[in-house]
Design a protein around this motif. Sequence first.
Motif, PDB file in Angstrom:
ATOM      1  N   LEU A  59       0.776  -1.290  -0.071  1.00 57.49           N
ATOM      2  CA  LEU A  59       0.085  -0.025   0.188  1.00 57.49           C
ATOM      3  C   LEU A  59       0.880   1.220  -0.219  1.00 57.49           C
ATOM      4  O   LEU A  59       1.749   1.532   0.743  1.00 57.49           O
ATOM      5  CB  LEU A  59      -0.997   0.080   1.196  1.00 57.49           C
ATOM      6  N   LYS A  60       0.734   2.044  -1.292  1.00 56.21           N
ATOM      7  CA  LYS A  60       1.587   3.268  -1.080  1.00 56.21           C
ATOM      8  C   LYS A  60       0.856   4.542  -0.561  1.00 56.21           C
ATOM      9  O   LYS A  60      -0.150   4.730  -0.622  1.00 56.21           O
ATOM     10  CB  LYS A  60       1.854   3.494  -2.565  1.00 56.21           C
ATOM     11  N   ASN A  61       1.699   5.435  -0.053  1.00 57.10           N
ATOM     12  CA  ASN A  61       1.318   6.590   0.524  1.00 57.10           C
ATOM     13  C   ASN A  61       0.074   6.736   1.405  1.00 57.10           C
ATOM     14  O   ASN A  61      -0.803   7.283   1.183  1.00 57.10           O
ATOM     15  CB  ASN A  61       0.824   7.659  -0.782  1.00 57.10           C
ATOM     16  N   GLN A  62       0.179   5.834   2.287  1.00 58.19           N
ATOM     17  CA  GLN A  62      -1.122   5.838   3.241  1.00 58.19           C
ATOM     18  C   GLN A  62      -0.793   6.954   4.237  1.00 58.19           C
ATOM     19  O   GLN A  62       0.114   7.129   4.843  1.00 58.19           O
ATOM     20  CB  GLN A  62      -0.892   4.464   4.217  1.00 58.19           C
ATOM     21  N   ILE A  63      -1.908   7.743   4.390  1.00 55.67           N
ATOM     22  CA  ILE A  63      -1.808   9.068   5.175  1.00 55.67           C
ATOM     23  C   ILE A  63      -2.387   8.487   6.494  1.00 55.67           C
ATOM     24  O   ILE A  63      -3.572   8.210   6.740  1.00 55.67           O
ATOM     25  CB  ILE A  63      -2.740  10.288   4.640  1.00 55.67           C
ATOM     26  N   LEU A  64      -1.484   8.922   7.472  1.00 50.74           N
ATOM     27  CA  LEU A  64      -2.047   8.572   8.941  1.00 50.74           C
ATOM     28  C   LEU A  64      -2.488   9.746   9.741  1.00 50.74           C
ATOM     29  O   LEU A  64      -2.612  10.817   9.492  1.00 50.74           O
ATOM     30  CB  LEU A  64      -0.690   8.018   9.589  1.00 50.74           C
TER      31      LEU A  64
ATOM     32  N   SER B 214      -1.594  10.733  12.158  1.00 48.36           N
ATOM     33  CA  SER B 214      -0.535  12.006  12.636  1.00 48.36           C
ATOM     34  C   SER B 214      -0.035  12.881  11.685  1.00 48.36           C
ATOM     35  O   SER B 214       0.806  13.680  12.041  1.00 48.36           O
ATOM     36  CB  SER B 214       0.700  10.816  13.393  1.00 48.36           C
ATOM     37  N   GLY B 215      -0.523  12.521  10.344  1.00 48.27           N
ATOM     38  CA  GLY B 215       0.081  13.311   9.425  1.00 48.27           C
ATOM     39  C   GLY B 215       1.129  12.735   8.608  1.00 48.27           C
ATOM     40  O   GLY B 215       1.555  13.325   7.497  1.00 48.27           O
ATOM     41  N   LYS B 216       1.965  11.654   9.154  1.00 47.15           N
ATOM     42  CA  LYS B 216       2.677  10.901   8.314  1.00 47.15           C
ATOM     43  C   LYS B 216       2.202  10.284   7.306  1.00 47.15           C
ATOM     44  O   LYS B 216       1.040   9.796   7.267  1.00 47.15           O
ATOM     45  CB  LYS B 216       3.693   9.970   9.364  1.00 47.15           C
ATOM     46  N   ILE B 217       3.013  10.005   6.243  1.00 49.14           N
ATOM     47  CA  ILE B 217       2.741   9.354   4.865  1.00 49.14           C
ATOM     48  C   ILE B 217       3.731   8.313   4.759  1.00 49.14           C
ATOM     49  O   ILE B 217       4.986   8.420   4.527  1.00 49.14           O
ATOM     50  CB  ILE B 217       2.777  10.245   3.696  1.00 49.14           C
TER      51      ILE B 217
END
Length: 316
Positions: free
Chosen positions: A10-15, A17-20
Amino acid sequence: MKNSLQHIKLKNQILESGKILDIDLSYQLFGPDLHSAPIILVNHALTGNSNVSGENGWWNSLIGENKMIDTTQYSVICFNIPGNGFDGNLIDNALDFRTKDLATIFLSGLAFLNIPKLHTIIGGSLGGAIGWEMLSIKGDLAENFIPIACDYKTSDWLNAQCLVQEFLLNQSQKPLEKARIHAMLCYRTPESLNKRFKNEIHPEQNIFKSHDWLNFHGKKLSERFSLKAYRLMNQLLRSINVDQEDLKNIETTIHFIAVDSDQFFPAFEMRNCFEFLHKTNANTYYHEIKSIHGHDAFLMEYDQLNYLLKSVFNEK
Protein backbone atom coordinates in the motif's frame (compact mmCIF):
# COMPACT_ATOMS: atom_id res chain seq x y z
CA MET A 1 0.25 -22.22 -1.18
CA LYS A 2 -3.15 -22.17 0.51
CA ASN A 3 -3.18 -20.41 3.90
CA SER A 4 0.31 -19.03 3.28
CA LEU A 5 1.25 -15.47 4.13
CA GLN A 6 0.42 -13.07 1.29
CA HIS A 7 1.36 -9.41 0.91
CA ILE A 8 -0.20 -6.19 -0.37
CA LYS A 9 1.95 -3.12 -0.95
CA LEU A 10 0.00 0.00 0.00
CA LYS A 11 1.58 3.23 -1.18
CA ASN A 12 1.31 6.65 0.46
CA GLN A 13 -0.98 5.79 3.33
CA ILE A 14 -1.85 9.00 5.20
CA LEU A 15 -1.90 8.49 8.96
CA GLU A 16 -3.89 10.46 11.52
CA SER A 17 -0.56 11.84 12.75
CA GLY A 18 0.05 13.38 9.33
CA LYS A 19 2.82 10.95 8.41
CA ILE A 20 2.70 9.39 4.93
CA LEU A 21 4.04 5.85 4.76
CA ASP A 22 4.20 2.86 2.45
CA ILE A 23 2.67 -0.12 4.25
CA ASP A 24 3.37 -3.81 3.73
CA LEU A 25 0.02 -5.40 4.65
CA SER A 26 0.19 -9.16 5.05
CA TYR A 27 -2.71 -11.56 5.36
CA GLN A 28 -3.79 -15.19 5.24
CA LEU A 29 -6.81 -16.72 3.58
CA PHE A 30 -8.61 -19.85 4.74
CA GLY A 31 -11.33 -21.77 2.92
CA PRO A 32 -12.57 -21.16 -0.64
CA ASP A 33 -10.86 -18.70 -2.97
CA LEU A 34 -11.94 -15.10 -2.63
CA HIS A 35 -15.22 -14.22 -4.39
CA SER A 36 -16.33 -17.86 -4.54
CA ALA A 37 -18.02 -17.81 -1.10
CA PRO A 38 -19.19 -15.27 1.51
CA ILE A 39 -16.18 -13.53 3.05
CA ILE A 40 -15.52 -13.18 6.76
CA LEU A 41 -12.88 -10.78 8.08
CA VAL A 42 -11.26 -11.74 11.38
CA ASN A 43 -9.40 -8.97 13.20
CA HIS A 44 -6.82 -10.44 15.54
CA ALA A 45 -6.25 -9.33 19.12
CA LEU A 46 -3.23 -7.66 20.73
CA THR A 47 -0.61 -10.42 20.49
CA GLY A 48 -2.42 -12.45 17.84
CA ASN A 49 -1.72 -12.74 14.13
CA SER A 50 -3.24 -13.79 10.82
CA ASN A 51 -2.93 -17.53 11.52
CA VAL A 52 -6.47 -18.05 12.80
CA SER A 53 -7.16 -21.60 11.59
CA GLY A 54 -5.46 -24.92 10.94
CA GLU A 55 -3.22 -26.97 13.21
CA ASN A 56 -1.51 -24.00 14.86
CA GLY A 57 -4.31 -21.48 14.40
CA TRP A 58 -4.95 -19.48 17.55
CA TRP A 59 -8.75 -19.51 16.93
CA ASN A 60 -8.98 -23.03 15.49
CA SER A 61 -11.62 -24.00 18.04
CA LEU A 62 -13.91 -21.61 16.21
CA ILE A 63 -12.65 -21.47 12.62
CA GLY A 64 -12.05 -24.46 10.35
CA GLU A 65 -13.72 -27.18 8.34
CA ASN A 66 -17.11 -28.07 9.84
CA LYS A 67 -16.57 -25.70 12.76
CA MET A 68 -18.76 -22.76 13.72
CA ILE A 69 -17.09 -20.53 11.13
CA ASP A 70 -16.93 -23.28 8.53
CA THR A 71 -14.13 -22.89 6.01
CA THR A 72 -15.99 -25.16 3.61
CA GLN A 73 -18.73 -22.51 3.49
CA TYR A 74 -16.91 -19.22 4.04
CA SER A 75 -13.71 -17.57 2.87
CA VAL A 76 -11.94 -16.31 5.99
CA ILE A 77 -9.35 -13.55 5.72
CA CYS A 78 -7.22 -12.06 8.46
CA PHE A 79 -4.81 -9.16 8.07
CA ASN A 80 -1.80 -8.80 10.32
CA ILE A 81 -1.65 -5.52 12.15
CA PRO A 82 1.38 -3.95 10.41
CA GLY A 83 4.23 -3.98 12.88
CA ASN A 84 3.10 -7.04 14.85
CA GLY A 85 6.21 -8.83 13.63
CA PHE A 86 4.49 -11.98 12.38
CA ASP A 87 5.57 -11.15 8.83
CA GLY A 88 8.98 -9.89 9.95
CA ASN A 89 8.02 -6.22 9.74
CA LEU A 90 8.21 -3.87 12.73
CA ILE A 91 7.28 -0.23 13.31
CA ASP A 92 10.00 2.03 14.70
CA ASN A 93 7.78 4.86 15.93
CA ALA A 94 4.61 3.48 17.51
CA LEU A 95 3.35 6.98 18.35
CA ASP A 96 2.79 7.65 14.64
CA PHE A 97 -0.17 5.26 14.65
CA ARG A 98 -3.77 5.35 15.89
CA THR A 99 -6.33 2.56 15.84
CA LYS A 100 -8.18 4.48 13.11
CA ASP A 101 -5.07 4.16 10.93
CA LEU A 102 -5.35 0.38 11.14
CA ALA A 103 -8.99 0.61 10.08
CA THR A 104 -8.01 2.73 7.06
CA ILE A 105 -5.20 0.33 6.17
CA PHE A 106 -7.47 -2.72 6.41
CA LEU A 107 -10.09 -0.94 4.26
CA SER A 108 -7.37 -0.24 1.68
CA GLY A 109 -6.43 -3.91 1.77
CA LEU A 110 -10.04 -4.94 1.14
CA ALA A 111 -10.29 -2.46 -1.74
CA PHE A 112 -7.08 -3.83 -3.26
CA LEU A 113 -8.61 -7.33 -3.11
CA ASN A 114 -11.84 -6.01 -4.65
CA ILE A 115 -13.93 -6.85 -1.58
CA PRO A 116 -16.65 -4.17 -1.30
CA LYS A 117 -18.86 -6.14 1.08
CA LEU A 118 -18.22 -8.68 3.83
CA HIS A 119 -20.51 -11.27 5.30
CA THR A 120 -19.09 -10.63 8.77
CA ILE A 121 -16.43 -8.74 10.65
CA ILE A 122 -15.49 -10.49 13.89
CA GLY A 123 -12.80 -9.54 16.37
CA GLY A 124 -12.00 -9.73 20.03
CA SER A 125 -10.37 -7.06 22.20
CA LEU A 126 -8.19 -4.77 20.03
CA GLY A 127 -9.40 -6.62 16.92
CA GLY A 128 -13.01 -5.77 17.72
CA ALA A 129 -12.05 -2.15 18.34
CA ILE A 130 -10.49 -1.98 14.87
CA GLY A 131 -13.80 -3.33 13.56
CA TRP A 132 -15.65 -0.44 15.20
CA GLU A 133 -13.23 2.01 13.59
CA MET A 134 -13.70 0.38 10.16
CA LEU A 135 -17.48 0.57 10.35
CA SER A 136 -17.40 4.16 11.56
CA ILE A 137 -15.68 4.96 8.24
CA LYS A 138 -17.72 2.61 6.00
CA GLY A 139 -21.00 1.86 7.72
CA ASP A 140 -22.26 -0.62 5.10
CA LEU A 141 -19.07 -2.68 4.90
CA ALA A 142 -20.50 -5.87 6.42
CA GLU A 143 -23.80 -7.66 6.85
CA ASN A 144 -22.81 -8.65 10.40
CA PHE A 145 -20.43 -7.28 13.00
CA ILE A 146 -19.43 -9.30 16.07
CA PRO A 147 -17.43 -7.21 18.56
CA ILE A 148 -16.19 -9.48 21.36
CA ALA A 149 -14.86 -8.15 24.68
CA CYS A 150 -14.08 -4.70 23.26
CA ASP A 151 -15.38 -1.16 22.98
CA TYR A 152 -15.48 1.67 20.45
CA LYS A 153 -13.37 3.96 22.64
CA THR A 154 -10.52 3.78 25.13
CA SER A 155 -11.95 4.25 28.62
CA ASP A 156 -10.15 6.02 31.45
CA TRP A 157 -9.64 2.62 33.07
CA LEU A 158 -8.04 1.11 29.98
CA ASN A 159 -5.92 4.21 29.42
CA ALA A 160 -4.64 3.88 32.99
CA GLN A 161 -3.61 0.27 32.34
CA CYS A 162 -1.83 1.38 29.16
CA LEU A 163 0.04 3.98 31.22
CA VAL A 164 1.29 1.24 33.56
CA GLN A 165 2.22 -0.85 30.53
CA GLU A 166 4.21 2.05 29.09
CA PHE A 167 6.08 2.46 32.39
CA LEU A 168 6.98 -1.25 32.41
CA LEU A 169 7.98 -1.23 28.74
CA ASN A 170 10.48 1.53 29.52
CA GLN A 171 12.28 -0.58 32.11
CA SER A 172 15.85 -1.52 31.29
CA GLN A 173 15.58 -5.16 32.37
CA LYS A 174 13.03 -7.60 30.92
CA PRO A 175 10.52 -4.90 29.96
CA LEU A 176 8.37 -7.17 27.82
CA GLU A 177 8.15 -9.84 30.52
CA LYS A 178 7.20 -7.27 33.17
CA ALA A 179 4.53 -5.73 30.96
CA ARG A 180 3.06 -9.13 30.13
CA ILE A 181 2.86 -10.12 33.80
CA HIS A 182 0.88 -6.96 34.55
CA ALA A 183 -1.31 -7.53 31.49
CA MET A 184 -2.16 -11.08 32.55
CA LEU A 185 -3.60 -9.67 35.76
CA CYS A 186 -5.82 -7.41 33.63
CA TYR A 187 -6.89 -10.30 31.41
CA ARG A 188 -7.88 -12.59 34.31
CA THR A 189 -9.72 -12.07 37.62
CA PRO A 190 -8.96 -12.58 41.31
CA GLU A 191 -11.48 -15.43 41.41
CA SER A 192 -9.84 -17.16 38.46
CA LEU A 193 -6.33 -17.04 39.96
CA ASN A 194 -7.41 -17.80 43.52
CA LYS A 195 -9.45 -20.82 42.47
CA ARG A 196 -6.64 -22.17 40.31
CA PHE A 197 -3.60 -21.68 42.56
CA LYS A 198 -4.97 -21.69 46.13
CA ASN A 199 -1.86 -20.02 47.58
CA GLU A 200 0.12 -23.20 46.83
CA ILE A 201 3.92 -23.22 46.59
CA HIS A 202 5.73 -24.78 43.64
CA PRO A 203 7.53 -27.82 45.15
CA GLU A 204 10.65 -27.50 42.99
CA GLN A 205 11.06 -23.74 42.61
CA ASN A 206 9.87 -22.78 46.10
CA ILE A 207 7.76 -19.88 44.82
CA PHE A 208 4.02 -19.39 44.62
CA LYS A 209 2.50 -21.36 41.76
CA SER A 210 0.75 -18.16 40.69
CA HIS A 211 4.14 -16.43 40.40
CA ASP A 212 5.50 -19.32 38.37
CA TRP A 213 2.51 -19.08 36.02
CA LEU A 214 2.94 -15.33 35.55
CA ASN A 215 6.69 -15.67 34.97
CA PHE A 216 5.98 -18.39 32.41
CA HIS A 217 3.62 -16.16 30.43
CA GLY A 218 6.07 -13.26 30.56
CA LYS A 219 8.93 -15.40 29.29
CA LYS A 220 6.77 -17.10 26.66
CA LEU A 221 5.66 -13.81 25.11
CA SER A 222 9.20 -12.41 25.11
CA GLU A 223 10.28 -15.44 23.05
CA ARG A 224 7.69 -14.89 20.29
CA PHE A 225 6.99 -11.15 20.36
CA SER A 226 9.18 -8.09 20.08
CA LEU A 227 9.35 -5.01 22.28
CA LYS A 228 8.64 -2.75 19.29
CA ALA A 229 5.53 -4.73 18.41
CA TYR A 230 4.24 -4.61 21.98
CA ARG A 231 4.82 -0.85 22.18
CA LEU A 232 2.72 -0.46 19.04
CA MET A 233 -0.12 -2.58 20.42
CA ASN A 234 -0.15 -0.58 23.64
CA GLN A 235 -0.31 2.65 21.61
CA LEU A 236 -3.23 1.29 19.58
CA LEU A 237 -5.12 0.25 22.70
CA ARG A 238 -4.93 3.76 24.12
CA SER A 239 -6.03 5.42 20.87
CA ILE A 240 -9.41 3.77 20.17
CA ASN A 241 -11.63 6.77 19.51
CA VAL A 242 -14.85 6.43 17.51
CA ASP A 243 -17.31 9.30 17.91
CA GLN A 244 -20.46 7.85 19.47
CA GLU A 245 -22.68 9.69 17.00
CA ASP A 246 -20.87 8.02 14.11
CA LEU A 247 -22.05 4.65 15.43
CA LYS A 248 -25.57 5.55 14.28
CA ASN A 249 -24.37 5.42 10.67
CA ILE A 250 -23.44 1.75 10.88
CA GLU A 251 -25.77 -0.26 8.64
CA THR A 252 -25.20 -3.81 9.82
CA THR A 253 -26.52 -6.38 12.23
CA ILE A 254 -24.46 -6.15 15.41
CA HIS A 255 -24.00 -8.98 17.89
CA PHE A 256 -22.26 -7.73 21.02
CA ILE A 257 -20.52 -10.49 22.98
CA ALA A 258 -19.32 -9.36 26.39
CA VAL A 259 -17.72 -11.29 29.25
CA ASP A 260 -19.51 -10.77 32.55
CA SER A 261 -16.24 -10.74 34.55
CA ASP A 262 -14.13 -8.74 32.07
CA GLN A 263 -12.02 -6.13 33.84
CA PHE A 264 -10.25 -4.90 30.68
CA PHE A 265 -13.29 -4.06 28.54
CA PRO A 266 -16.05 -4.31 31.18
CA ALA A 267 -19.40 -5.78 30.20
CA PHE A 268 -21.26 -2.68 31.40
CA GLU A 269 -19.45 -0.60 28.75
CA MET A 270 -20.61 -2.97 26.01
CA ARG A 271 -24.16 -2.94 27.43
CA ASN A 272 -24.16 0.86 27.39
CA CYS A 273 -23.13 0.86 23.75
CA PHE A 274 -25.76 -1.76 22.90
CA GLU A 275 -28.50 0.26 24.61
CA PHE A 276 -27.42 3.40 22.77
CA LEU A 277 -27.44 1.69 19.36
CA HIS A 278 -30.56 -0.39 19.92
CA LYS A 279 -32.62 2.82 19.96
CA THR A 280 -31.85 3.42 16.28
CA ASN A 281 -30.88 -0.06 15.03
CA ALA A 282 -33.32 -2.86 15.80
CA ASN A 283 -30.83 -5.38 14.42
CA THR A 284 -28.59 -5.01 17.45
CA TYR A 285 -28.22 -7.84 19.97
CA TYR A 286 -26.40 -8.31 23.25
CA HIS A 287 -24.93 -11.59 24.48
CA GLU A 288 -22.78 -12.38 27.50
CA ILE A 289 -20.24 -15.09 28.23
CA LYS A 290 -20.49 -16.23 31.85
CA SER A 291 -17.03 -16.96 33.23
CA ILE A 292 -14.75 -16.42 36.20
CA HIS A 293 -11.79 -15.93 33.86
CA GLY A 294 -12.27 -12.30 32.84
CA HIS A 295 -11.20 -10.81 29.51
CA ASP A 296 -9.41 -13.98 28.36
CA ALA A 297 -12.68 -15.91 28.53
CA PHE A 298 -13.28 -15.15 24.84
CA LEU A 299 -10.20 -17.33 24.16
CA MET A 300 -11.19 -19.98 26.70
CA GLU A 301 -14.97 -20.43 26.86
CA TYR A 302 -15.37 -21.91 23.39
CA ASP A 303 -18.55 -23.87 24.11
CA GLN A 304 -20.32 -20.65 25.09
CA LEU A 305 -18.82 -18.66 22.23
CA ASN A 306 -19.82 -21.27 19.67
CA TYR A 307 -23.35 -21.37 21.09
CA LEU A 308 -23.72 -17.58 20.95
CA LEU A 309 -22.53 -17.46 17.35
CA LYS A 310 -25.12 -19.97 16.11
CA SER A 311 -27.56 -17.18 15.37
CA VAL A 312 -25.13 -15.66 12.87
CA PHE A 313 -23.61 -18.72 11.23
CA ASN A 314 -26.69 -20.90 10.83
CA GLU A 315 -27.20 -20.54 7.09
CA LYS A 316 -25.91 -24.02 6.35
